[in-house]
Design an enzyme around this catalytic site. Structure first.
Site, mmCIF file in Angstrom:
data_model
loop_
_atom_site.group_PDB
_atom_site.id
_atom_site.type_symbol
_atom_site.label_atom_id
_atom_site.label_comp_id
_atom_site.label_asym_id
_atom_site.label_seq_id
_atom_site.Cartn_x
_atom_site.Cartn_y
_atom_site.Cartn_z
ATOM 1 N N GLU A 271 128.500 85.024 -0.014
ATOM 2 C CA GLU A 271 127.819 83.731 0.000
ATOM 3 C C GLU A 271 126.498 83.796 0.777
ATOM 4 O O GLU A 271 125.594 83.011 0.532
ATOM 5 C CB GLU A 271 128.730 82.668 0.622
ATOM 6 C CG GLU A 271 128.683 81.335 -0.105
ATOM 7 C CD GLU A 271 129.710 80.346 0.400
ATOM 8 O OE1 GLU A 271 130.526 79.890 -0.415
ATOM 9 O OE2 GLU A 271 129.699 80.035 1.609
ATOM 10 N N HIS A 292 146.781 104.003 -2.954
ATOM 11 C CA HIS A 292 147.683 104.242 -4.097
ATOM 12 C C HIS A 292 147.366 103.304 -5.250
ATOM 13 O O HIS A 292 148.193 103.095 -6.121
ATOM 14 C CB HIS A 292 149.134 104.095 -3.628
ATOM 15 C CG HIS A 292 149.427 104.979 -2.454
ATOM 16 N ND1 HIS A 292 149.827 106.287 -2.589
ATOM 17 C CD2 HIS A 292 149.290 104.763 -1.117
ATOM 18 C CE1 HIS A 292 149.955 106.828 -1.391
ATOM 19 N NE2 HIS A 292 149.637 105.929 -0.474
ATOM 20 N N LYS A 403 130.641 72.578 -8.959
ATOM 21 C CA LYS A 403 131.225 71.386 -8.320
ATOM 22 C C LYS A 403 130.839 70.130 -9.113
ATOM 23 O O LYS A 403 131.671 69.255 -9.364
ATOM 24 C CB LYS A 403 130.733 71.263 -6.879
ATOM 25 C CG LYS A 403 131.238 72.344 -5.935
ATOM 26 C CD LYS A 403 130.750 72.091 -4.510
ATOM 27 C CE LYS A 403 131.111 73.228 -3.576
ATOM 28 N NZ LYS A 403 130.612 73.016 -2.190
HETATM 29 O O1 LIG Z 1 133.666 72.845 4.895
HETATM 30 P P1 LIG Z 1 133.387 72.283 3.560
HETATM 31 O O2 LIG Z 1 132.171 71.424 3.513
HETATM 32 O O3 LIG Z 1 134.588 71.571 2.987
HETATM 33 O O4 LIG Z 1 133.045 73.499 2.567
HETATM 34 C C1 LIG Z 1 133.981 74.508 2.323
HETATM 35 C C2 LIG Z 1 133.320 75.708 1.733
HETATM 36 O O5 LIG Z 1 132.707 75.372 0.478
HETATM 37 C C3 LIG Z 1 131.402 75.958 0.398
HETATM 38 O O6 LIG Z 1 130.470 74.978 0.637
HETATM 39 C C4 LIG Z 1 131.206 76.579 -0.957
HETATM 40 O O7 LIG Z 1 131.512 75.700 -1.943
HETATM 41 C C5 LIG Z 1 131.389 77.008 1.488
HETATM 42 O O8 LIG Z 1 130.103 77.361 1.892
HETATM 43 C C6 LIG Z 1 132.213 76.335 2.565
HETATM 44 O O9 LIG Z 1 132.673 77.249 3.505
#
Ligand SMILES: O=P(O)(O)OC[C@H]1O[C@](O)(CO)[C@@H](O)[C@@H]1O
Length: 430
Positions: A271, A292, A403
């Site tokens: 990331e 293995h 998302k």
């Molecule tokens: O802590 P949050 O805002 O729920 O995000 C959880 C995770 O989702 C992300 O934003 C990625 O979608 C990560 O960078 C982060 O660690």
């Protein structure tokens, strides 16, 4: 914390990096270190994460979780950086308090876990920096419902760790839940050494000051040269090897207690550095198990990867009984620890023998101090590598498309991405 780059040198490996090339790269490391120190001094977004050994208030964490001192189990509801740091500590250390993590929305898994837990003896730790992450909030609603069905007052068993705003903050305010703040300027994947990663550890009775002491020791070793700082040595070497073709980095700890650490590393590396068409692909492996399964590829497959070996040099051992079973005499009377150590060195040497680059990371023990040291080292290595790649290390814009598409599919708003889901190209064979 020791970093050995010997098997990454071009005298051993191809791709490999020469000592001269490392010395030339060290000039850029010096500049990068200056940039990092400026970012730390100004508490800039992202760089502030490297100040956590100083800035994290462990007394605040302990007092926030004090109401849960009677918990027999702690259930963390969070995903990505809001789970992996805490899970690395929980799965790396022993405790009488069991820790579980809901960091996915698989209904069968969630139901099975909730059916198994004694919810009245469970502390629920809901963690989300943004306070808007669908998986975390959906799981929280499900957990709350399960607690109510079990006649457990969820407001008595729940605390949250979140940002200043968002659904989770509103929930905490409305129900007067104990709440910890996610520190400003610290992206999730860099938040293990803060309230995010340490609250669960505090409930489990771990020495969270020792975690920060280990990290602090590594912070004190950040310097303007890769030849003086293990973190920068690792960051620079992985960058140099990637530049030369090792686009995959298999993180292979030789300790079951470090398996989740490899998952944590995968998020940190992917990331942070996966941008603008750049970035090394992290792969999770485990020693000796994956000798293995994966080793055939690591030794005899394409020369497009490096392996990072990690081990504690001290661990509790278990002897192997003497035996007169034919062919097993060499094992009898020895120990599992010496077998694992021989496997570690033999596998490292086997990669070197086939010219495959690898790096060794060593800590003394997998304990609070050692985990603090190891994870801070990888965080600083990642920040350094981000400077060398010239990428924006502390943002992750590419995750937002999916998302929005998912939210649109669920009726959570009009998102063009959701329309594109319906336009999927298909070539189904069944
Ligand atoms: O802590 P949050 O805002 O729920 O995000 C959880 C995770 O989702 C992300 O934003 C990625 O979608 C990560 O960078 C982060 O660690």
């Amino acid at each position: 914390m020791r970093v050995d780059l010997g098997n990454a040198l071009d005298s051993v490996a191809s791709p490999g990096v020469s000592r001269d090339a490392l010395s030339r790269l060290d000039e850029r490391v010096a500049d990068a270190h200056e940039r990092i120190e400026t970012g730390r001094a100004d508490d800039e977004h992202g760089y502030a994460a490297l100040n956590l050994p100083e800035t994290t208030d462990t007394d605040e964490i302990r007092s926030a979780v004090e109401p849960f001192a009677d918990a027999e189990t702690v259930l963390t509801v969070g995903i990505g950086g809001s789970a992996l740091g805490a899970a690395t500590l929980a799965n790396g250390l022993d405790s009488d308090v069991d820790a579980y993590f809901l960091d996915n929305v698989d209904p069968e898994h969630v139901s099975a876990l909730l059916d198994r837990l004694s919810l009245s003896d469970t502390a629920v730790n809901v963690v989300s920096r943004s306070g808007t992450t669908a998986e975390t909030l959906a799981n929280f609603l499900v957990v709350r419902d399960a607690m109510e069905s079990a006649n457990v007052d969820w407001t008595d068993r729940t605390f949250v760790t979140t940002g200043e705003e968002g659904n989770l903050r509103n929930l905490a305010d409305r129900h007067d839940l104990p709440a910890l703040d996610v520190p400003d300027g610290v992206p999730g994947r860099f938040s293990m050494l803060s309230t995010v990663g340490l609250a669960c550890a505090a409930i489990q009775g771990h020495d969270i000051d020792a975690v920060l002491d280990g990290a602090h020791a590594e912070a004190d070793r950040l310097a303007g040269s890769l030849f003086e700082s293990p973190a920068y040595a690792y960051g620079a070497a992985t960058y140099a090897l990637d530049e030369r073709g090792a686009g995959i980095n298999a993180m292979m700890p030789y300790a079951e207690s470090l398996e989740t650490f490899a998952e944590w590393f995968a998020q940190l590396w992917a990331e942070s550095l996966g941008k603008d068409g750049l970035g090394q692909t992290p792969v999770r492996a485990l020693g000796a198990t994956d000798q293995h399964s994966q080793l055939q590829l690591y030794r005899a497959g394409p020369s497009d990867k490096m392996v990072t070996f990690v081990r504690p040099t001290e661990r509790a051992d278990r002897s192997i009984p003497e035996t007169d079973l034919p062919g097993l005499e060499y094992l009898g009377g020895g120990s599992l620890g010496s077998l694992l150590s021989a496997e570690f060195e033999a596998t490292e040497a086997s990669l070197a023998a086939s010219g495959q680059p690898n790096v060794r990371l060593e800590i003394d023990r997998v304990d609070e101090y050692g985990l603090g040291e190891l994870c801070y080292c990888l965080e600083a290595a990642c920040v350094l590598a981000g400077e060398l790649y010239s990428v924006e290390t502390f943002v992750q814009p590419a995750v937002e498309w999916g998302k929005r598409a998912a939210r649109g599919l669920l009726g959570g708003g009009n998102f063009e991405e959701a329309d594109e889901v319906a336009e999927k190209s298909t070539l189904t064979v069944e």
